[in-house]
Motif scaffolding. Structure first.
Motif, short mmCIF file in Angstrom:
data_model
loop_
_atom_site.label_atom_id
_atom_site.label_comp_id
_atom_site.label_asym_id
_atom_site.label_seq_id
_atom_site.Cartn_x
_atom_site.Cartn_y
_atom_site.Cartn_z
N THR A 1 0.82 -1.22 0.00
CA THR A 1 0.00 0.00 0.00
C THR A 1 0.86 1.27 0.00
OG1 THR A 1 -0.13 0.02 2.42
CG2 THR A 1 -1.89 -1.14 1.24
N ARG A 2 2.10 1.16 -0.40
CA ARG A 2 2.99 2.34 -0.35
C ARG A 2 2.49 3.48 -1.23
NH1 ARG A 2 6.57 -2.11 0.20
NH2 ARG A 2 7.65 -1.99 2.21
N ALA A 3 1.81 3.16 -2.32
CA ALA A 3 1.28 4.21 -3.20
C ALA A 3 0.22 5.05 -2.49
CB ALA A 3 0.69 3.58 -4.46
N TYR A 4 -0.33 4.51 -1.39
CA TYR A 4 -1.38 5.18 -0.65
C TYR A 4 -0.86 5.80 0.65
CZ TYR A 4 -4.36 2.46 -3.75
OH TYR A 4 -4.94 1.91 -4.86
N ARG A 5 0.05 5.13 1.34
CA ARG A 5 0.38 5.52 2.71
C ARG A 5 1.68 6.30 2.88
NH1 ARG A 5 4.33 2.30 4.86
NH2 ARG A 5 4.69 0.26 3.91
N MET A 6 2.52 6.38 1.83
CA MET A 6 3.82 7.03 1.99
C MET A 6 3.84 8.49 1.57
SD MET A 6 6.82 4.26 1.09
CE MET A 6 8.05 5.56 1.35
N GLY A 7 2.73 9.01 1.05
CA GLY A 7 2.71 10.40 0.62
C GLY A 7 3.65 10.67 -0.54
N LEU A 8 3.77 9.72 -1.46
CA LEU A 8 4.66 9.89 -2.60
C LEU A 8 4.15 10.99 -3.53
CD1 LEU A 8 5.26 6.10 -3.38
CD2 LEU A 8 6.87 7.70 -2.32
N PRO A 9 5.06 11.73 -4.18
CA PRO A 9 4.64 12.83 -5.07
C PRO A 9 3.75 12.35 -6.21
CG PRO A 9 6.99 12.97 -4.59
CD PRO A 9 6.53 11.65 -4.07
N ALA A 10 2.91 13.25 -6.70
CA ALA A 10 1.94 12.90 -7.74
C ALA A 10 2.60 12.48 -9.05
CB ALA A 10 0.99 14.07 -7.97
#
Length: 285
Positions: free
Chosen positions: A106-115
């Motif tokens: 779920t890293r795409a959801y929980r890590m706050g990665l840039p858009a």
């Protein structure tokens, strides 16, 4: 439109993804947690219902939870270490992240990665048949550009990755949280060679090296659970004991960091004392 119900994977390597989700739920409930993963709870609750709805599923679920607790300390730390690898790669200019055998990541959801980050998850179709309806039901929204690529890593996964917008000329962060170890050696080496060919200069790849006693009770139980009770022959998997040299021969600059060194800043027990256990950090030259 009728709601799509998740199909719970109850055998095969996809089951290990559920076990790791159990670990992430346990970690998220700690006051001193290393990360927080609210979506893991949705996966675990759905899996628990699916297992307990079958005649033998209740017992298998109990075994799965027990094994997750047994492997908790090492596995939860490795989740955090991969988080740190991803964050570091993004800070160093990687704009693509590819998770091999993504499971219930779920890293795409929980890590706050840039858009502007392209986040590719590669795994078997049956895994996404379980995962995607749960994400939709939770109305989960990734912070970056996420693509779920349903493909067998023993097949032509590179073509599927390209078809979903992957650009090999851009630096990429490759993530493996253990799937290579489940692949027969020949398949793992072929995957590694393809991964190297797709990696532009500046790409990064982290490979955790474990020392596993295959005869330990918990490892035998894990194999039996994944194989639905069929022990079968255990074939050598992964890139092998010379993985670091193998990567160097294919244009990667490598650094090895011992497990105790990696765990020390996290204030968690360093379960592994073998000096050969640790993380290979590979950077494409």
């Amino acid at each position: 439109m009728a709601e799509t119900k998740p199909e719970v994977p109850m055998a095969g390597v996809a089951m290990t993804a559920i076990g790791v989700a159990v670990v992430r739920v346990l970690e998220s409930g700690r006051a001193d947690r290393l990360y927080d993963d609210p979506l893991a709870r949705d996966f675990v609750e759905a899996a628990r219902r699916g297992f307990r709805a079958t005649a033998e599923g209740g017992e298998r679920w109990t075994r799965l939870e027990a094994l997750a607790a047994t492997f908790f300390e090492g596995r939860t730390v490795s989740v955090r270490l991969v988080d740190d690898q991803v964050a570091d790669a993004v800070a160093r200019g990687c704009r693509q992240i590819v998770v091999l055998g993504a499971g219930l990541d779920t890293r795409a959801y929980r890590m706050g990665l840039p858009a502007d980050i392209r986040f590719f998850e590669l795994d078997l179709p049956e895994l996404f048949a379980f995962k995607e309806p749960i994400l939709a039901g939770a109305q989960a929204v990734p912070t970056c550009d996420r693509s779920a690529v349903a493909v067998d890593l023993r097949a032509d996964w590179a073509a599927a990755l390209r078809a979903n917008g992957f650009r090999p000329e851009l630096p990429t962060c490759w993530v493996d949280e253990g799937v290579l170890a489940y692949l027969p050696r020949a398949d793992a080496l072929r995957l590694g060679a393809t991964l190297s060919e797709l990696s532009a200069p500046g790409s990064r790849f982290g490979l955790i090296q474990f020392a596993v006693d295959e005869n330990r009770t918990e490892y035998r139980e894990l194999r039996q659970l994944v194989r639905a009770g069929q022990e079968g022959e255990r074939r050598p998997g992964g890139l092998g004991p010379d993985a670091e040299r193998w990567l160097q021969d294919r244009g990667w600059h490598t650094t090895f960091r011992r497990w105790a060194e990696l765990v020390a800043p996290l204030a968690r027990p360093a379960a592994e004392h073998n000096p050969g256990v640790g993380l290979i950090v590979a950077v494409r030259g």
